[in-house]
Design a protein around this motif. Structure first.
Motif, mmCIF file in Angstrom:
data_model
loop_
_atom_site.group_PDB
_atom_site.id
_atom_site.type_symbol
_atom_site.label_atom_id
_atom_site.label_comp_id
_atom_site.label_asym_id
_atom_site.label_seq_id
_atom_site.Cartn_x
_atom_site.Cartn_y
_atom_site.Cartn_z
ATOM 1 N N ALA A 24 -41.581 33.108 -5.469
ATOM 2 C CA ALA A 24 -42.581 33.536 -4.484
ATOM 3 C C ALA A 24 -43.067 32.402 -3.566
ATOM 4 O O ALA A 24 -43.961 32.608 -2.743
ATOM 5 C CB ALA A 24 -43.777 34.160 -5.211
ATOM 6 N N THR A 25 -42.484 31.221 -3.694
ATOM 7 C CA THR A 25 -42.993 30.062 -2.937
ATOM 8 C C THR A 25 -43.208 30.360 -1.455
ATOM 9 O O THR A 25 -44.282 30.140 -0.898
ATOM 10 C CB THR A 25 -42.027 28.865 -3.081
ATOM 11 O OG1 THR A 25 -41.947 28.533 -4.466
ATOM 12 C CG2 THR A 25 -42.513 27.659 -2.299
ATOM 13 N N GLU A 26 -42.146 30.896 -0.841
ATOM 14 C CA GLU A 26 -42.196 31.118 0.598
ATOM 15 C C GLU A 26 -43.293 32.116 0.980
ATOM 16 O O GLU A 26 -44.057 31.896 1.928
ATOM 17 C CB GLU A 26 -40.829 31.646 1.034
ATOM 18 C CG GLU A 26 -40.499 31.285 2.434
ATOM 19 C CD GLU A 26 -39.060 31.654 2.798
ATOM 20 O OE1 GLU A 26 -38.922 32.505 3.672
ATOM 21 O OE2 GLU A 26 -38.118 31.079 2.222
ATOM 22 N N VAL A 27 -43.365 33.191 0.222
ATOM 23 C CA VAL A 27 -44.358 34.230 0.504
ATOM 24 C C VAL A 27 -45.776 33.659 0.394
ATOM 25 O O VAL A 27 -46.633 33.912 1.242
ATOM 26 C CB VAL A 27 -44.194 35.408 -0.497
ATOM 27 C CG1 VAL A 27 -45.316 36.425 -0.345
ATOM 28 C CG2 VAL A 27 -42.842 36.053 -0.302
ATOM 29 N N ILE A 28 -46.004 32.846 -0.633
ATOM 30 C CA ILE A 28 -47.341 32.294 -0.865
ATOM 31 C C ILE A 28 -47.751 31.339 0.254
ATOM 32 O O ILE A 28 -48.820 31.473 0.854
ATOM 33 C CB ILE A 28 -47.390 31.525 -2.222
ATOM 34 C CG1 ILE A 28 -47.117 32.462 -3.402
ATOM 35 C CG2 ILE A 28 -48.715 30.779 -2.393
ATOM 36 C CD1 ILE A 28 -48.179 33.485 -3.661
ATOM 37 N N VAL A 29 -46.892 30.365 0.568
ATOM 38 C CA VAL A 29 -47.314 29.378 1.570
ATOM 39 C C VAL A 29 -47.446 30.025 2.951
ATOM 40 O O VAL A 29 -48.347 29.679 3.723
ATOM 41 C CB VAL A 29 -46.390 28.129 1.622
ATOM 42 C CG1 VAL A 29 -46.424 27.386 0.293
ATOM 43 C CG2 VAL A 29 -44.961 28.456 2.021
ATOM 44 N N LYS A 30 -46.581 30.997 3.237
ATOM 45 C CA LYS A 30 -46.678 31.669 4.541
ATOM 46 C C LYS A 30 -47.961 32.495 4.630
ATOM 47 O O LYS A 30 -48.609 32.550 5.675
ATOM 48 C CB LYS A 30 -45.449 32.550 4.783
ATOM 49 C CG LYS A 30 -44.232 31.714 5.176
ATOM 50 C CD LYS A 30 -42.973 32.533 5.261
ATOM 51 C CE LYS A 30 -42.862 33.293 6.568
ATOM 52 N NZ LYS A 30 -41.538 33.940 6.687
ATOM 53 N N ARG A 31 -48.319 33.132 3.530
ATOM 54 C CA ARG A 31 -49.560 33.925 3.530
ATOM 55 C C ARG A 31 -50.774 33.011 3.745
ATOM 56 O O ARG A 31 -51.673 33.310 4.536
ATOM 57 C CB ARG A 31 -49.686 34.655 2.176
ATOM 58 C CG ARG A 31 -50.811 35.675 2.114
ATOM 59 C CD ARG A 31 -51.253 35.938 0.675
ATOM 60 N NE ARG A 31 -51.950 34.781 0.130
ATOM 61 C CZ ARG A 31 -51.944 34.430 -1.159
ATOM 62 N NH1 ARG A 31 -51.261 35.124 -2.049
ATOM 63 N NH2 ARG A 31 -52.626 33.362 -1.560
ATOM 64 N N GLN A 32 -50.775 31.858 3.061
ATOM 65 C CA GLN A 32 -51.915 30.939 3.189
ATOM 66 C C GLN A 32 -52.026 30.412 4.626
ATOM 67 O O GLN A 32 -53.123 30.331 5.186
ATOM 68 C CB GLN A 32 -51.752 29.782 2.190
ATOM 69 C CG GLN A 32 -51.901 30.245 0.741
ATOM 70 C CD GLN A 32 -51.522 29.174 -0.281
ATOM 71 O OE1 GLN A 32 -50.730 28.268 0.004
ATOM 72 N NE2 GLN A 32 -52.094 29.270 -1.470
ATOM 73 N N LEU A 33 -50.893 30.055 5.209
ATOM 74 C CA LEU A 33 -50.927 29.527 6.571
ATOM 75 C C LEU A 33 -51.214 30.624 7.595
ATOM 76 O O LEU A 33 -51.929 30.402 8.586
ATOM 77 C CB LEU A 33 -49.590 28.826 6.886
ATOM 78 C CG LEU A 33 -49.481 28.134 8.244
ATOM 79 C CD1 LEU A 33 -50.596 27.097 8.444
ATOM 80 C CD2 LEU A 33 -48.113 27.461 8.412
ATOM 81 N N ALA A 34 -50.706 31.826 7.344
ATOM 82 C CA ALA A 34 -50.904 32.925 8.297
ATOM 83 C C ALA A 34 -52.392 33.226 8.493
ATOM 84 O O ALA A 34 -52.826 33.539 9.606
ATOM 85 C CB ALA A 34 -50.175 34.178 7.806
ATOM 86 N N ALA A 35 -53.171 33.115 7.429
ATOM 87 C CA ALA A 35 -54.610 33.406 7.550
ATOM 88 C C ALA A 35 -55.246 32.459 8.563
ATOM 89 O O ALA A 35 -56.093 32.854 9.373
ATOM 90 C CB ALA A 35 -55.284 33.266 6.178
ATOM 91 N N VAL A 36 -54.819 31.207 8.535
ATOM 92 C CA VAL A 36 -55.381 30.215 9.462
ATOM 93 C C VAL A 36 -54.883 30.486 10.879
ATOM 94 O O VAL A 36 -55.656 30.511 11.841
ATOM 95 C CB VAL A 36 -55.018 28.781 9.001
ATOM 96 C CG1 VAL A 36 -55.475 27.749 10.022
ATOM 97 C CG2 VAL A 36 -55.640 28.499 7.633
ATOM 98 N N ILE A 37 -53.578 30.711 11.020
ATOM 99 C CA ILE A 37 -53.012 30.966 12.350
ATOM 100 C C ILE A 37 -53.699 32.173 12.981
ATOM 101 O O ILE A 37 -54.063 32.161 14.161
ATOM 102 C CB ILE A 37 -51.486 31.207 12.250
ATOM 103 C CG1 ILE A 37 -50.774 29.920 11.821
ATOM 104 C CG2 ILE A 37 -50.936 31.715 13.577
ATOM 105 C CD1 ILE A 37 -49.278 30.089 11.538
ATOM 106 N N HIS A 38 -53.892 33.200 12.183
ATOM 107 C CA HIS A 38 -54.503 34.423 12.683
ATOM 108 C C HIS A 38 -55.895 34.157 13.261
ATOM 109 O O HIS A 38 -56.261 34.684 14.303
ATOM 110 C CB HIS A 38 -54.582 35.437 11.531
ATOM 111 C CG HIS A 38 -55.179 36.742 11.918
ATOM 112 N ND1 HIS A 38 -54.520 37.642 12.739
ATOM 113 C CD2 HIS A 38 -56.378 37.303 11.625
ATOM 114 C CE1 HIS A 38 -55.298 38.688 12.940
ATOM 115 N NE2 HIS A 38 -56.425 38.512 12.274
#
Ligand code: PGA
Length: 250
Positions: A140-154
């Motif tokens: 799940a590495t990719e899903v987790i780090v992308k989710r964490q970063l997406a919140a900030v980008i959003h």
């Protein structure tokens, strides 16, 4: 990669005393900060910002804090605001460190609000993302780090070009286990693609640091990866010789 200056940031965590800080800073300043090749920052406990500010003023060492309130001011007992950090010379603030996410139950959303609050006041947030060992093992590495970063980008929108990202696999923090350069680079490449999707070519200029047991002996191979633009250093930032040797590798 374009020639971005690398950023080497020390994270002192909850360590230090007036006496030991003065000695550590002196030894760091006695070394070569390689201002031509990199920027060096130290993120210290907020109560010591004033001390470190006076010891480092004009010496080419940037100051940072390790957390900040999501609120601007008011009845939030125990919290420290961005304007307070700025007043004491901070240029950076770490947000979303895994120790905050884990021990203080900080959500992706709260981390994003802190990042936005920092940016609005001209502080650079160092946004930490990273997976646990269990998450890595379950793929799940990719899903987790992308989710964490997406919140900030959003939340921060086009201002994303002003942030620094730190990929810190939770299993590598303070454990002596380091991601291999290939493991780190492959996650950094995922984050880079996400940043480019959000900010176009501007995404190339966003620094992505690696953190997690970076030390004098593994720094060079990690820092030579194409998408690793610096390091967030915990334990090794508390020893001047080790910290300086990481700076020398940058
Ligand atoms: P470490 O910590 O270098 O001691 O693993 C890194 C961090 O938590 O930022």
């Amino acid at each position: 990669m374009p020639s971005l200056k690398k950023l080497i940031a020390g994270n002192w965590k909850m360590n230090g005393s007036l006496e030991s800080n003065a000695a550590l800073i002196q030894s760091i300043l006695d070394g070569d900060l390689r201002a031509d090749a990199c920027e060096v920052a130290i993120c210290v406990p907020s109560v010591y910002l004033h001390q470190i500010q006076s010891l480092t003023e004009g010496k080419g060492l940037y100051l940072g804090a390790q957390d900040v309130s999501a609120h601007e001011k008011g009845a939030y007992t125990g919290e420290v605001s961005v304007s307070m950090l700025k007043e004491f010379g901070a240029s950076f603030v770490i947000v979303g460190h895994s120790e905050r996410r884990q021990f203080h139950h900080e959500s992706d959303q709260l981390v994003a609000i802190k990042a936005e609050r920092a940016l609005a006041s001209g502080l650079t947030p160092i946004v930490c993302v990273g997976e646990t060992m269990q998450e890595r093992e379950s793929g799940a590495t990719e899903v987790i780090v992308k989710r964490q970063l997406a919140a900030v980008i959003h939340l921060v929108g086009h201002c994303v070009t002003e942030i620094v990202v730190a990929y810190e696999p939770v299993w590598a923090i303070g454990t002596g286990l380091t991601a291999t350069p290939d493991q780190a680079q492959s996650v950094h490449a995922v984050l880079r693609a996400q940043l480019k999707a959000a900010a176009g070519e501007g995404g190339e200029k966003i620094r992505i640091l690696y953190g997690g047991s970076m030390n004098a002996s593994n720094a060079k191979s990690l820092l030579s990866q194409p998408d690793i633009d610096g390091g967030l250093i915990g334990g090794a930032a508390l020893k001047a010789a080790d910290f300086l040797s990481i700076i020398a590798s940058a």
